[in-house]
Design a protein around this motif. Structure first.
Motif, PDB file in Angstrom:
ATOM      1  N   LEU A 129     -91.316  -0.078 -97.823  1.00  0.00           N
ATOM      2  CA  LEU A 129     -90.883  -1.377 -98.353  1.00  0.00           C
ATOM      3  C   LEU A 129     -90.128  -2.171 -97.281  1.00  0.00           C
ATOM      4  O   LEU A 129     -90.326  -3.380 -97.106  1.00  0.00           O
ATOM      5  N   ASP A 130     -89.269  -1.465 -96.546  1.00  0.00           N
ATOM      6  CA  ASP A 130     -88.541  -2.106 -95.454  1.00  0.00           C
ATOM      7  C   ASP A 130     -89.538  -2.723 -94.470  1.00  0.00           C
ATOM      8  O   ASP A 130     -89.357  -3.852 -93.998  1.00  0.00           O
ATOM      9  N   SER A 131     -90.606  -1.987 -94.190  1.00  0.00           N
ATOM     10  CA  SER A 131     -91.590  -2.467 -93.213  1.00  0.00           C
ATOM     11  C   SER A 131     -92.334  -3.694 -93.741  1.00  0.00           C
ATOM     12  O   SER A 131     -92.556  -4.660 -93.008  1.00  0.00           O
ATOM     13  N   LEU A 132     -92.711  -3.650 -95.020  1.00  0.00           N
ATOM     14  CA  LEU A 132     -93.398  -4.818 -95.609  1.00  0.00           C
ATOM     15  C   LEU A 132     -92.541  -6.069 -95.452  1.00  0.00           C
ATOM     16  O   LEU A 132     -93.030  -7.139 -95.113  1.00  0.00           O
ATOM     17  N   ARG A 133     -91.239  -5.904 -95.691  1.00  0.00           N
ATOM     18  CA  ARG A 133     -90.353  -7.071 -95.681  1.00  0.00           C
ATOM     19  C   ARG A 133     -90.044  -7.549 -94.268  1.00  0.00           C
ATOM     20  O   ARG A 133     -89.534  -8.658 -94.078  1.00  0.00           O
ATOM     21  N   ARG A 134     -90.339  -6.715 -93.266  1.00  0.00           N
ATOM     22  CA  ARG A 134     -90.206  -7.168 -91.878  1.00  0.00           C
ATOM     23  C   ARG A 134     -91.424  -7.986 -91.442  1.00  0.00           C
ATOM     24  O   ARG A 134     -91.392  -8.672 -90.425  1.00  0.00           O
ATOM     25  N   TYR A 135     -92.547  -7.860 -92.167  1.00  0.00           N
ATOM     26  CA  TYR A 135     -93.800  -8.423 -91.694  1.00  0.00           C
ATOM     27  C   TYR A 135     -93.802  -9.932 -91.450  1.00  0.00           C
ATOM     28  O   TYR A 135     -94.331 -10.393 -90.432  1.00  0.00           O
ATOM     29  N   PRO A 136     -93.239 -10.761 -92.352  1.00  0.00           N
ATOM     30  CA  PRO A 136     -93.331 -12.206 -92.103  1.00  0.00           C
ATOM     31  C   PRO A 136     -92.792 -12.581 -90.728  1.00  0.00           C
ATOM     32  O   PRO A 136     -93.443 -13.311 -89.973  1.00  0.00           O
ATOM     33  N   ARG A 137     -91.638 -12.035 -90.351  1.00  0.00           N
ATOM     34  CA  ARG A 137     -91.060 -12.375 -89.035  1.00  0.00           C
ATOM     35  C   ARG A 137     -91.795 -11.677 -87.908  1.00  0.00           C
ATOM     36  O   ARG A 137     -92.046 -12.247 -86.861  1.00  0.00           O
ATOM     37  N   TRP A 138     -92.121 -10.400 -88.137  1.00  0.00           N
ATOM     38  CA  TRP A 138     -92.756  -9.589 -87.091  1.00  0.00           C
ATOM     39  C   TRP A 138     -94.115 -10.183 -86.682  1.00  0.00           C
ATOM     40  O   TRP A 138     -94.402 -10.374 -85.506  1.00  0.00           O
ATOM     41  N   GLN A 139     -94.960 -10.487 -87.693  1.00  0.00           N
ATOM     42  CA  GLN A 139     -96.294 -10.986 -87.336  1.00  0.00           C
ATOM     43  C   GLN A 139     -96.199 -12.358 -86.668  1.00  0.00           C
ATOM     44  O   GLN A 139     -96.976 -12.667 -85.760  1.00  0.00           O
ATOM     45  N   ALA A 140     -95.207 -13.162 -87.078  1.00  0.00           N
ATOM     46  CA  ALA A 140     -95.048 -14.478 -86.444  1.00  0.00           C
ATOM     47  C   ALA A 140     -94.644 -14.293 -84.974  1.00  0.00           C
ATOM     48  O   ALA A 140     -95.113 -15.017 -84.086  1.00  0.00           O
ATOM     49  N   GLU A 141     -93.794 -13.304 -84.717  1.00  0.00           N
ATOM     50  CA  GLU A 141     -93.357 -13.032 -83.343  1.00  0.00           C
ATOM     51  C   GLU A 141     -94.515 -12.494 -82.494  1.00  0.00           C
ATOM     52  O   GLU A 141     -94.665 -12.873 -81.328  1.00  0.00           O
ATOM     53  N   VAL A 142     -95.328 -11.622 -83.093  1.00  0.00           N
ATOM     54  CA  VAL A 142     -96.492 -11.098 -82.351  1.00  0.00           C
ATOM     55  C   VAL A 142     -97.444 -12.255 -82.016  1.00  0.00           C
ATOM     56  O   VAL A 142     -97.963 -12.345 -80.899  1.00  0.00           O
ATOM     57  N   LYS A 143     -97.639 -13.169 -82.960  1.00  0.00           N
ATOM     58  CA  LYS A 143     -98.514 -14.325 -82.698  1.00  0.00           C
ATOM     59  C   LYS A 143     -97.931 -15.204 -81.602  1.00  0.00           C
ATOM     60  O   LYS A 143     -98.634 -15.669 -80.707  1.00  0.00           O
TER      61      LYS A 143
END
Ligand SMILES: Cc1cc2nc3c(=O)[nH]c(=O)nc-3n(C[C@H](O)[C@H](O)[C@H](O)COP(=O)(O)OP(=O)(O)OC[C@H]3O[C@@H](n4cnc5c(N)ncnc54)[C@H](O)[C@@H]3O)c2cc1C
Length: 371
Positions: free
Chosen positions: A69-83
């Motif tokens: 769950l922690d990982s899911l909630r990191r995704y919006p910021r994480w994927q934007a940073e990877v992009k």
């Protein structure tokens, strides 16, 4: 205390190795990825890309569910940073999911699941009848479903390509096609040797070797029960996405990608390190997808593939070091959820290297717990 500038070797360039390398280099460490084949060439490039902690953990809220769950909630910021770092776009769709059941008797299990999952902030609910039909009109009428608006998915092969490009941007050195790599020393420092005899030295090593991680057992002297579980997938082609949500049933899942590919997965078979597909495995998926989605009846899958999930004896990943080998950090055994767990794993590994206490309780994931 933050020790900026450690030299770190990440062994294995799947989603876990790339994510750990990105987080470590972003915090100022000097990182090299050593990959025996191609980055993303194994499980990570084969995955369906679902980010589904609620659907994947229907039983109880253990430490693994919390990590997911922690990982899911990191995704919006994480994927934007990877992009941003990669300059590449990849699909990240906040579609929500439906976990469908077909019998009255299954309803109590859905209610039980919601009663423990709701306190974790999900707006999941049970939907039936016309509400369910409105949400996913193409689906064979089910008795009911759990609708979970928070679950999402990525296009895994594109995500991995972007991670690799992001690693290059932050200065990670990536070496591929190195064949067999031997860990020659991990006591005073770390030394890895490739099959051409070249040595690579560092202060620490992060082992992100996926389904191949069981082979470290002999070297470190404690059992590391990680083994490959083959997942076969088939996919149908279309002009555009045909499903609105990720669909789960007790027999498998279906998810439409933005490029029109409708993915149906996945088998769970023991076949050693073979990544071939079998008629039996694909026929079962075809039958499931055509039963669940009647509009597929006259169509044939256009793509079939398989990958090796890194399974562990208890289903949990290995995260952290053992007390006797502090220079060696394990980040492997993510089984069915490595794409989902990539941002949380990267954060945990970077915290360990920086000497910060990770936010989550990691005791259940100790690499030496199978002694
Ligand atoms: C069909 C299928 C569907 C899946 N669907 C999902 C999903 O929807 N959502 C989800 O979250 N997860 C999913 N998964 C699981 C996910 O793909 C894995 O958990 C994840 O990819 C594991 O990542 P990894 O980096 O540990 O392993 P890998 O991607 O396998 O990478 C390990 C790398 O290490 C390299 N390597 C091995 N040994 C060495 C060595 N000695 N030296 C150097 N390099 C080495 C390998 O060549 C490989 O590139 C799925 C998996 C499969 C197979």
């Amino acid at each position: 205390m933050t020790i900026v500038g450690e030299r770190i070797i990440v062994l294995g360039g799947g989603v876990i190795g790339l994510s750990c390398a990105l987080a470590l280099a972003s915090r100022g460490h000097d990182v090299s990825i050593l990959e025996k084949g191609s980055c993303g060439g194994q499980a990570s490039g084969a995955a369906a890309g679902m980010l589904a902690p609620f659907s994947e953990n229907p039983e109880y809220p253990d430490g693994f569910f919390r990590l997911c769950l922690d990982s899911l909630r990191r995704y919006p910021r994480w994927q934007a940073e990877v992009k941003r770092l990669s300059g590449m776009d990849f699909e990240y769709t906040e579609s929500g999911s439906l976990y469908a059941v077909y019998h009255e008797a299954d309803l109590s299990a859905l209610s039980a699941r919601l009663s423990w999952q709701r306190p974790f902030g999900t707006e999941a609910d049970i939907v039936e009848g016309s509400r369910l039909e409105q949400l996913e009109p193409q689906m064979q009428q089910a008795r009911a479903a759990v609708y979970c608006p928070e679950e999402s998915h990525v296009h895994a092969p594109d995500y991995v390509r972007a991670l690799k490009a992001a690693c290059c941007t932050v200065g990670v050195e990536i070496r591929e096609q190195l064949q067999e790599l031997a860990l020659a020393d991990w006591t005073a420092g770390v030394r890895v040797q490739d099959s051409a005899g070249q040595s690579y030295e560092a202060d620490r090593i992060v082992l992100c070797t996926g389904a191949w991680s069981g082979s470290w057992s002999e070297l470190f002297g404690f059992p590391i029960p990680v083994y490959p579980i083959r997942g076969q997938i088939c996919a149908y082609s279309a002009e555009q996405a045909e499903l609105r949500h990720i669909l789960f049933t007790s027999q498998g899942y279906m998810v439409s990608k933005a490029n029109g590919m409708l993915v149906c997965g996945a088998s769970e078979d023991i076949a050693g390190f073979a990544t071939s597909v079998t008629d039996k495995g694909i026929h079962r998926l075809e039958a499931l997808s055509k039963r669940t989605l009647p509009f597929l009846k006259e169509r044939q899958p256009t793509l079939k593939w398989a990958g090796l999930r890194p399974a562990t004896q208890d289903g949990y990943p290995l995260l952290g070091s053992s007390p006797e080998h502090p220079r060696v950090i394990f980040a492997c055994g993510h089984y069915r959820n490595g794409i989902l767990l990539s941002p949380a794993t990267a954060a945990v590994v970077a915290d360990i290297v920086d000497g910060r206490k990770p936010e989550l309780e990691l005791d259940a994931f100790r690499p030496d717990r199978f002694r």
